[in-house]
Design a protein around this motif. Structure first.
Motif, PDB file in Angstrom:
ATOM      1  N   LEU A 111     -24.886  33.102  81.668  1.00  0.00           N
ATOM      2  CA  LEU A 111     -24.620  34.158  82.655  1.00  0.00           C
ATOM      3  C   LEU A 111     -23.692  35.245  82.124  1.00  0.00           C
ATOM      4  O   LEU A 111     -23.553  36.296  82.759  1.00  0.00           O
ATOM      5  CB  LEU A 111     -24.026  33.535  83.926  1.00  0.00           C
ATOM      6  CG  LEU A 111     -24.998  32.647  84.715  1.00  0.00           C
ATOM      7  CD1 LEU A 111     -24.240  31.762  85.689  1.00  0.00           C
ATOM      8  CD2 LEU A 111     -25.993  33.519  85.475  1.00  0.00           C
ATOM      9  N   ARG A 112     -23.052  35.010  80.987  1.00  0.00           N
ATOM     10  CA  ARG A 112     -22.154  36.033  80.438  1.00  0.00           C
ATOM     11  C   ARG A 112     -22.893  37.340  80.200  1.00  0.00           C
ATOM     12  O   ARG A 112     -22.315  38.414  80.278  1.00  0.00           O
ATOM     13  CB  ARG A 112     -21.538  35.561  79.113  1.00  0.00           C
ATOM     14  CG  ARG A 112     -20.625  34.386  79.256  1.00  0.00           C
ATOM     15  CD  ARG A 112     -20.007  33.993  77.926  1.00  0.00           C
ATOM     16  NE  ARG A 112     -18.847  34.811  77.625  1.00  0.00           N
ATOM     17  CZ  ARG A 112     -17.621  34.596  78.100  1.00  0.00           C
ATOM     18  NH1 ARG A 112     -17.393  33.580  78.894  1.00  0.00           N
ATOM     19  NH2 ARG A 112     -16.626  35.398  77.789  1.00  0.00           N
ATOM     20  N   ARG A 113     -24.191  37.224  79.903  1.00  0.00           N
ATOM     21  CA  ARG A 113     -24.998  38.411  79.636  1.00  0.00           C
ATOM     22  C   ARG A 113     -25.071  39.337  80.848  1.00  0.00           C
ATOM     23  O   ARG A 113     -25.286  40.529  80.724  1.00  0.00           O
ATOM     24  CB  ARG A 113     -26.406  37.944  79.279  1.00  0.00           C
ATOM     25  CG  ARG A 113     -27.136  38.822  78.366  1.00  0.00           C
ATOM     26  CD  ARG A 113     -28.395  38.159  77.883  1.00  0.00           C
ATOM     27  NE  ARG A 113     -29.321  37.858  78.950  1.00  0.00           N
ATOM     28  CZ  ARG A 113     -30.477  37.217  78.772  1.00  0.00           C
ATOM     29  NH1 ARG A 113     -30.807  36.789  77.605  1.00  0.00           N
ATOM     30  NH2 ARG A 113     -31.279  36.989  79.783  1.00  0.00           N
ATOM     31  N   LEU A 114     -24.886  38.764  82.056  1.00  0.00           N
ATOM     32  CA  LEU A 114     -25.003  39.565  83.284  1.00  0.00           C
ATOM     33  C   LEU A 114     -23.717  40.290  83.633  1.00  0.00           C
ATOM     34  O   LEU A 114     -23.651  41.009  84.632  1.00  0.00           O
ATOM     35  CB  LEU A 114     -25.421  38.669  84.459  1.00  0.00           C
ATOM     36  CG  LEU A 114     -26.714  37.870  84.286  1.00  0.00           C
ATOM     37  CD1 LEU A 114     -27.051  37.116  85.574  1.00  0.00           C
ATOM     38  CD2 LEU A 114     -27.875  38.775  83.900  1.00  0.00           C
ATOM     39  N   ARG A 115     -22.666  40.086  82.828  1.00  0.00           N
ATOM     40  CA  ARG A 115     -21.380  40.787  83.025  1.00  0.00           C
ATOM     41  C   ARG A 115     -20.758  40.500  84.380  1.00  0.00           C
ATOM     42  O   ARG A 115     -20.174  41.397  85.004  1.00  0.00           O
ATOM     43  CB  ARG A 115     -21.546  42.308  82.859  1.00  0.00           C
ATOM     44  CG  ARG A 115     -22.187  42.715  81.552  1.00  0.00           C
ATOM     45  CD  ARG A 115     -21.161  42.722  80.463  1.00  0.00           C
ATOM     46  NE  ARG A 115     -21.783  42.868  79.156  1.00  0.00           N
ATOM     47  CZ  ARG A 115     -21.230  42.492  78.011  1.00  0.00           C
ATOM     48  NH1 ARG A 115     -20.048  41.944  78.021  1.00  0.00           N
ATOM     49  NH2 ARG A 115     -21.832  42.655  76.871  1.00  0.00           N
ATOM     50  N   ASP A 117     -17.905  38.655  86.834  1.00  0.00           N
ATOM     51  CA  ASP A 117     -16.535  38.200  86.575  1.00  0.00           C
ATOM     52  C   ASP A 117     -16.515  36.669  86.617  1.00  0.00           C
ATOM     53  O   ASP A 117     -17.483  36.032  87.034  1.00  0.00           O
ATOM     54  CB  ASP A 117     -15.529  38.826  87.549  1.00  0.00           C
ATOM     55  CG  ASP A 117     -15.816  38.482  88.992  1.00  0.00           C
ATOM     56  OD1 ASP A 117     -16.482  37.459  89.230  1.00  0.00           O
ATOM     57  OD2 ASP A 117     -15.393  39.235  89.878  1.00  0.00           O
ATOM     58  N   ALA A 118     -15.393  36.091  86.171  1.00  0.00           N
ATOM     59  CA  ALA A 118     -15.341  34.636  85.966  1.00  0.00           C
ATOM     60  C   ALA A 118     -15.652  33.834  87.236  1.00  0.00           C
ATOM     61  O   ALA A 118     -16.465  32.899  87.183  1.00  0.00           O
ATOM     62  CB  ALA A 118     -13.990  34.243  85.379  1.00  0.00           C
ATOM     63  N   PRO A 119     -15.048  34.173  88.409  1.00  0.00           N
ATOM     64  CA  PRO A 119     -15.368  33.372  89.608  1.00  0.00           C
ATOM     65  C   PRO A 119     -16.847  33.482  90.006  1.00  0.00           C
ATOM     66  O   PRO A 119     -17.461  32.481  90.384  1.00  0.00           O
ATOM     67  CB  PRO A 119     -14.459  33.984  90.692  1.00  0.00           C
ATOM     68  CG  PRO A 119     -13.381  34.674  89.955  1.00  0.00           C
ATOM     69  CD  PRO A 119     -13.969  35.145  88.680  1.00  0.00           C
ATOM     70  N   ALA A 120     -17.412  34.695  89.891  1.00  0.00           N
ATOM     71  CA  ALA A 120     -18.828  34.872  90.248  1.00  0.00           C
ATOM     72  C   ALA A 120     -19.718  34.089  89.281  1.00  0.00           C
ATOM     73  O   ALA A 120     -20.724  33.484  89.681  1.00  0.00           O
ATOM     74  CB  ALA A 120     -19.201  36.356  90.209  1.00  0.00           C
TER      75      ALA A 120
ATOM     76  N   THR B 120      -7.048  21.374  79.379  1.00  0.00           N
ATOM     77  CA  THR B 120      -6.722  21.991  80.678  1.00  0.00           C
ATOM     78  C   THR B 120      -7.332  23.384  80.838  1.00  0.00           C
ATOM     79  O   THR B 120      -7.042  24.075  81.817  1.00  0.00           O
ATOM     80  CB  THR B 120      -5.186  22.107  80.863  1.00  0.00           C
ATOM     81  OG1 THR B 120      -4.658  22.940  79.830  1.00  0.00           O
ATOM     82  CG2 THR B 120      -4.505  20.753  80.832  1.00  0.00           C
ATOM     83  N   THR B 121      -8.142  23.802  79.874  1.00  0.00           N
ATOM     84  CA  THR B 121      -8.723  25.154  79.935  1.00  0.00           C
ATOM     85  C   THR B 121     -10.228  25.069  79.725  1.00  0.00           C
ATOM     86  O   THR B 121     -10.680  24.449  78.750  1.00  0.00           O
ATOM     87  CB  THR B 121      -8.132  26.052  78.815  1.00  0.00           C
ATOM     88  OG1 THR B 121      -6.723  25.882  78.795  1.00  0.00           O
ATOM     89  CG2 THR B 121      -8.468  27.517  79.042  1.00  0.00           C
ATOM     90  N   ARG B 122     -10.981  25.681  80.619  1.00  0.00           N
ATOM     91  CA  ARG B 122     -12.441  25.705  80.435  1.00  0.00           C
ATOM     92  C   ARG B 122     -12.800  26.530  79.208  1.00  0.00           C
ATOM     93  O   ARG B 122     -12.156  27.544  78.927  1.00  0.00           O
ATOM     94  CB  ARG B 122     -13.103  26.357  81.649  1.00  0.00           C
ATOM     95  CG  ARG B 122     -13.038  25.558  82.895  1.00  0.00           C
ATOM     96  CD  ARG B 122     -13.807  26.275  84.004  1.00  0.00           C
ATOM     97  NE  ARG B 122     -13.607  25.608  85.262  1.00  0.00           N
ATOM     98  CZ  ARG B 122     -14.173  24.449  85.569  1.00  0.00           C
ATOM     99  NH1 ARG B 122     -14.976  23.869  84.709  1.00  0.00           N
ATOM    100  NH2 ARG B 122     -13.934  23.885  86.720  1.00  0.00           N
ATOM    101  N   ALA B 123     -13.876  26.101  78.532  1.00  0.00           N
ATOM    102  CA  ALA B 123     -14.348  26.859  77.365  1.00  0.00           C
ATOM    103  C   ALA B 123     -14.686  28.290  77.776  1.00  0.00           C
ATOM    104  O   ALA B 123     -14.459  29.242  77.021  1.00  0.00           O
ATOM    105  CB  ALA B 123     -15.573  26.169  76.764  1.00  0.00           C
ATOM    106  N   ASP B 124     -15.210  28.438  78.997  1.00  0.00           N
ATOM    107  CA  ASP B 124     -15.584  29.759  79.500  1.00  0.00           C
ATOM    108  C   ASP B 124     -14.365  30.696  79.562  1.00  0.00           C
ATOM    109  O   ASP B 124     -14.427  31.855  79.143  1.00  0.00           O
ATOM    110  CB  ASP B 124     -16.179  29.574  80.901  1.00  0.00           C
ATOM    111  CG  ASP B 124     -16.902  30.810  81.372  1.00  0.00           C
ATOM    112  OD1 ASP B 124     -17.597  31.425  80.544  1.00  0.00           O
ATOM    113  OD2 ASP B 124     -16.757  31.164  82.551  1.00  0.00           O
ATOM    114  N   ALA B 125     -13.224  30.151  80.055  1.00  0.00           N
ATOM    115  CA  ALA B 125     -11.998  30.953  80.149  1.00  0.00           C
ATOM    116  C   ALA B 125     -11.468  31.286  78.752  1.00  0.00           C
ATOM    117  O   ALA B 125     -10.977  32.401  78.513  1.00  0.00           O
ATOM    118  CB  ALA B 125     -10.940  30.197  80.947  1.00  0.00           C
TER     119      ALA B 125
END
Lengths: 240, 211
Positions: A111-115, A117-120, B120-125
């Protein structure tokens, strides 16, 4: 339905000469000219026949040595990124496809490709997992999932970005009978155009159109019942 | 002889994310990376056994505060402890107990705090932070997202490398070749190259790093 067009496509590769001479150029596929517009298309063929090469052409993972492949007019060589936004690809082995430590992170990676934000991104990833019955497995290590669950996760990761077309390279080959049924049912229910490379002839019979690939050529293209009969004969009569 | 339940293979010194709601879990990933960098610099710059004991004490306190189960971090620490003990023993013999304590305690403290970061940190973050850190690379024509993804994949590759080596060792053992290092190293290297190619294909198929 989207249109995938192959125009006089040929794929060749260098191959070492067994006699120790200079590398030879071998033909892997083609020439192939096709328009794929049906919702469900199956590709069958023996191991090494060129069917995976044909599948990989459809989202630009393999580029033609000559000829062109277009998806809704977009050239896979020139417009590769745009083509891959439209065409999702699922591999035989989910371990080759899953690159993040947990399911929710792997879907979020797509989903990173869709730009977003992190919570979305997190919410969309969890929604995609829930769609495939993996909501309660979101945080577990990917390697602790069963083979079937991993293949579902791979499917969730691909479909999270909502591509128009899904190309699957033998998605059920490594699965047991139960998981094969689960994945087949999910694929059958998708809105997307689906192109499946398969050894499962029952799955091929459920398609609208079947291509039979043999030694780099599309040797049959048409009705599933006739195609499967042709393929069975080919594998029996043409057996070395 | 029964040996109890099987454990999953060791996944490398960098632990998997363990969900939780501790202060460490809630802290921004960028802040945690900065603190880790500061901790590493402090541990390197400040000399003496007393500071090393304090560093290890801080690491243990952070571990307790994180709420991450001990077995998650201590299992990953076992090889580090073995290395620290070996180095400590040598330093004791060569340069005295003060240096031995300083070197070995500093090493364990650093690895423990690093493990806590990934636990304690997600790879995504982490990817988000790495992509932010990589923004200056734009000026030389490189994509910050690609930089973040590359570093993230490097971290992810550590457990894959461990698993591949373990599977290759099992295969060698099954053929009675457990004493032949070539029977482990060569296939493991070939499999890692194959894994790298497959990962490249997977990323390309998902269109990552292209935008």
């Amino acid at each position: 339905m989207p249109t995938i067009s192959l125009d006089d496509v040929q794929v060749t590769a260098y191959s070492p000469d067994p006699a120790g001479g200079a590398d030879r150029i071998v033909r892997l596929l083609g020439p192939v000219t096709l328009d794929l517009v049906e919702r469900r298309i199956a590709i069958v063929g023996a191991n090494g026949s060129g069917k995976s090469t044909l599948a990989r052409l459809l989202n630009g993972l393999v580029l033609p040595s000559s000829g062109t492949v277009r998806v809704d007019g977009l050239d896979t060589g020139r417009d590769g990124a745009a083509v891959r936004r439209r065409v999702g690809f699922m591999f035989t082995d989910p371990d080759a496809q899953l690159v993040m430590p947990t399911p929710v992170e792997d879907v979020a990676l797509s989903l990173r490709r869709l730009r977003l934000d992190a919570p979305a991104r997190d919410a969309a990833a969890r929604a995609a997992l829930a769609r495939f019955g993996l909501a309660d497995r979101a945080e577990v290590p990917v390697h602790s999932l069963s083979g079937g669950q991993r293949q579902l996760l791979a499917l969730a990761s691909v479909l999270a970005t909502d591509p128009d077309i899904l190309v699957c390279d033998e998605p059920t080959t490594l699965l047991d009978l139960r998981w094969r049924g689960v994945v087949d049912t999910l694929l059958a229910g998708l809105d997307q155009q689906v192109v499946v490379v398969t050894h499962d002839l029952d799955a091929a019979l459920r398609a609208e159109r079947v291509l039979v690939v043999e030694q780099g050529d599309v040797v049959f293209d048409g009705d599933p019942v006739a195609a499967v009969r042709f393929y069975r004969d080919l594998m029996t009569v043409g057996r070395p | 002889m029964s040996r109890g339940p099987l454990r999953s293979p060791w996944a490398g010194p960098l632990g998997l994310y363990h969900p939780g709601s501790s202060l460490l879990h809630r802290a921004p990933a960028g802040l945690k990376l900065t603190v880790l960098a500061g901790f590493a610099v402090a541990v390197t710059v400040v000399n003496g056994p007393r500071s090393a004991v304090v560093a290890l004490g801080v690491a243990v306190l952070l571990q307790v505060a994180s709420g991450v189960p001990w077995h998650r971090t201590t299992r990953g620490l076992v090889p580090t402890l073995a290395v620290a003990a070996s180095i400590g023993a040598y330093q004791w013999w060569a340069r005295g107990w003060e240096i031995a304590v300083e070197v070995s305690f500093d090493l364990v403290a650093l690895v423990l705090v690093s493990t806590l970061l990934t636990a304690t940190t997600r790879a995504d973050a982490l990817l988000d932070v790495l992509a932010r850190l990589g923004r200056p690379l734009r000026h030389v024509g490189l994509s910050p997202d690609l930089f973040g993804l590359t570093v993230g994949l490097f971290l992810r590759t550590v457990p894959v490398l461990v698993r591949t080596t373990s599977e290759t060792r099992d295969a060698a053992r099954a053929r009675g070749l457990e004493r032949n290092p070539r029977a482990v190293l060569v296939p493991a290297a070939v499999r890692m190259v194959a894994h790298a190619r497959a990962t490249g294909d997977a990323l390309a198929a998902r269109g990552l790093g292209e935008d």
